[in-house]
Write a protein that holds these residues in place. Structure first.
Motif, PDB file in Angstrom:
ATOM      1  N   VAL A 171       0.825  -1.206   0.000  1.00  0.00           N
ATOM      2  CA  VAL A 171       0.000   0.000   0.000  1.00  0.00           C
ATOM      3  C   VAL A 171       0.863   1.262   0.000  1.00  0.00           C
ATOM      4  CG1 VAL A 171      -1.614   1.384   1.362  1.00  0.00           C
ATOM      5  CG2 VAL A 171      -2.050  -1.044   1.005  1.00  0.00           C
ATOM      6  N   GLY A 172       1.836   1.326   0.893  1.00  0.00           N
ATOM      7  CA  GLY A 172       2.686   2.511   0.966  1.00  0.00           C
ATOM      8  C   GLY A 172       3.458   2.774  -0.310  1.00  0.00           C
ATOM      9  N   PRO A 173       4.214   1.787  -0.802  1.00  0.00           N
ATOM     10  CA  PRO A 173       4.974   2.018  -2.038  1.00  0.00           C
ATOM     11  C   PRO A 173       4.111   2.365  -3.248  1.00  0.00           C
ATOM     12  CG  PRO A 173       5.811   0.092  -0.891  1.00  0.00           C
ATOM     13  CD  PRO A 173       4.553   0.495  -0.182  1.00  0.00           C
ATOM     14  N   LEU A 174       2.892   1.812  -3.308  1.00  0.00           N
ATOM     15  CA  LEU A 174       2.040   2.057  -4.473  1.00  0.00           C
ATOM     16  C   LEU A 174       1.247   3.341  -4.369  1.00  0.00           C
ATOM     17  CD1 LEU A 174       0.528  -1.511  -5.036  1.00  0.00           C
ATOM     18  CD2 LEU A 174       2.369  -0.441  -6.345  1.00  0.00           C
ATOM     19  N   SER A 175       0.982   3.813  -3.160  1.00  0.00           N
ATOM     20  CA  SER A 175       0.063   4.925  -2.966  1.00  0.00           C
ATOM     21  C   SER A 175       0.568   6.215  -3.610  1.00  0.00           C
ATOM     22  CB  SER A 175      -0.153   5.177  -1.476  1.00  0.00           C
ATOM     23  OG  SER A 175      -0.896   6.368  -1.288  1.00  0.00           O
ATOM     24  N   PRO A 176      -0.256   6.859  -4.452  1.00  0.00           N
ATOM     25  CA  PRO A 176       0.147   8.131  -5.046  1.00  0.00           C
ATOM     26  C   PRO A 176       0.137   9.257  -4.025  1.00  0.00           C
ATOM     27  CG  PRO A 176      -2.104   7.605  -5.656  1.00  0.00           C
ATOM     28  CD  PRO A 176      -1.565   6.396  -4.937  1.00  0.00           C
ATOM     29  N   THR A 177      -0.547   9.067  -2.896  1.00  0.00           N
ATOM     30  CA  THR A 177      -0.614  10.112  -1.879  1.00  0.00           C
ATOM     31  C   THR A 177       0.421   9.914  -0.782  1.00  0.00           C
ATOM     32  OG1 THR A 177      -2.332   8.847  -0.731  1.00  0.00           O
ATOM     33  CG2 THR A 177      -3.067  10.547  -2.262  1.00  0.00           C
ATOM     34  N   LEU A 178       0.786   8.656  -0.509  1.00  0.00           N
ATOM     35  CA  LEU A 178       1.744   8.390   0.557  1.00  0.00           C
ATOM     36  C   LEU A 178       3.182   8.443   0.078  1.00  0.00           C
ATOM     37  CD1 LEU A 178       0.032   5.474   2.521  1.00  0.00           C
ATOM     38  CD2 LEU A 178       0.065   7.901   3.074  1.00  0.00           C
ATOM     39  N   SER A 179       3.410   8.026  -1.177  1.00  0.00           N
ATOM     40  CA  SER A 179       4.796   7.997  -1.640  1.00  0.00           C
ATOM     41  C   SER A 179       4.982   8.741  -2.959  1.00  0.00           C
ATOM     42  CB  SER A 179       5.281   6.549  -1.789  1.00  0.00           C
ATOM     43  OG  SER A 179       4.453   5.837  -2.670  1.00  0.00           O
ATOM     44  N   GLY A 180       4.096   8.481  -3.912  1.00  0.00           N
ATOM     45  CA  GLY A 180       4.213   9.130  -5.207  1.00  0.00           C
ATOM     46  C   GLY A 180       5.143   8.386  -6.134  1.00  0.00           C
ATOM     47  N   GLN A 181       4.974   8.622  -7.419  1.00  0.00           N
ATOM     48  CA  GLN A 181       5.756   7.897  -8.400  1.00  0.00           C
ATOM     49  C   GLN A 181       7.252   8.189  -8.292  1.00  0.00           C
ATOM     50  OE1 GLN A 181       4.355   5.491 -10.334  1.00  0.00           O
ATOM     51  NE2 GLN A 181       2.700   5.955  -8.938  1.00  0.00           N
ATOM     52  N   ALA A 182       7.623   9.436  -7.967  1.00  0.00           N
ATOM     53  CA  ALA A 182       9.039   9.764  -7.874  1.00  0.00           C
ATOM     54  C   ALA A 182       9.691   8.963  -6.755  1.00  0.00           C
ATOM     55  CB  ALA A 182       9.214  11.261  -7.636  1.00  0.00           C
TER      56      ALA A 182
END
Length: 209
Positions: A171-182
């Motif tokens: 969830v954390g690595p994929l989340s666009p709000t928690l981690s983001g693509q960068a």
């Protein structure tokens, strides 16, 4: 005389429906369900907005179709990895690795399928497919108990624990709000997957694999 739909008309309708599905898929893959707007889907499909509702009763019905198709593809890939000549532990490790690596290669779609906040109809679909993964893992664990790969345990409970562990850990690595693509791009994906698999297999076997 009653109207009778011609074969040509049926083909045109089927083609329009497929264009709608393909366009919706592209929108979800690029921005998740939240950003898949009906107007954009219609534009990409080359149809009027009203045409979408002639093929699907609601936006939720269309998204449920995308969810089912996308998730079944992933379930099939996991099932494929669970078949082979290796022992059950090795096959289960391969299946878990495939799940995680495929998710990290397509993070936006994976986030949409695994954890994006969605309408109740899609949440029901999500629960069905979590159960499908659990059933596959349960079978592998039972086979592992039989061939000595795993100690005796509650295979059903262990399988649901596996589904929860692998989904939640991504969830954390994929989340666009928690981690983001960068940030995801900077993660050591191999280490992440190896750590996840070590945790799951250690939980099943009681030893580090």
């Amino acid at each position: 005389m009653a109207y009778r739909e011609t074969e040509k008309m049926r083909q045109r309708k089927a083609q329009a429906r497929q264009r709608i599905i393909d366009s919706a898929w592209a929108c979800v893959a690029s921005g998740g369900f939240r950003n898949a707007r009906i107007t954009r889907i219609a534009g990409l499909a080359g149809v009027a907005t009203g045409t979408i509702y002639r093929h699907f009763e609601s936006r939720e019905d269309l998204f449920a179709e995308i969810f089912r198709t996308a998730t079944q593809r992933e379930v099939d890939k996991v099932a494929e990895a669970l078949h082979g000549p290796a022992d059950a532990a090795a096959r289960l490790e391969a299946a878990l690795r495939r799940f995680a690596e495929r998710a990290l290669r397509a993070p936006t779609m994976a986030w949409a399928l695994i954890a994006e906040p969605v309408d109740p109809q899609l949440e029901e679909e999500r629960l069905l497919y979590r159960r499908a993964y659990a059933e596959l893992f349960e079978t592998a664990i039972r086979e592992g108990i039989e061939d000595g790969s795993f100690p005796d345990q509650d295979a059903r409970l262990s399988s649901t624990c596996l589904v929860g562990a692998i989904a939640e850990s991504l969830v954390g690595p994929l989340s666009p709000t928690l981690s983001g693509q960068a940030t995801l791009a900077n993660i050591d994906k191999k280490r992440l997957v190896d750590t996840l698999l070590a945790f799951c297999l250690q939980g099943l076997t009681g030893t580090r694999r």
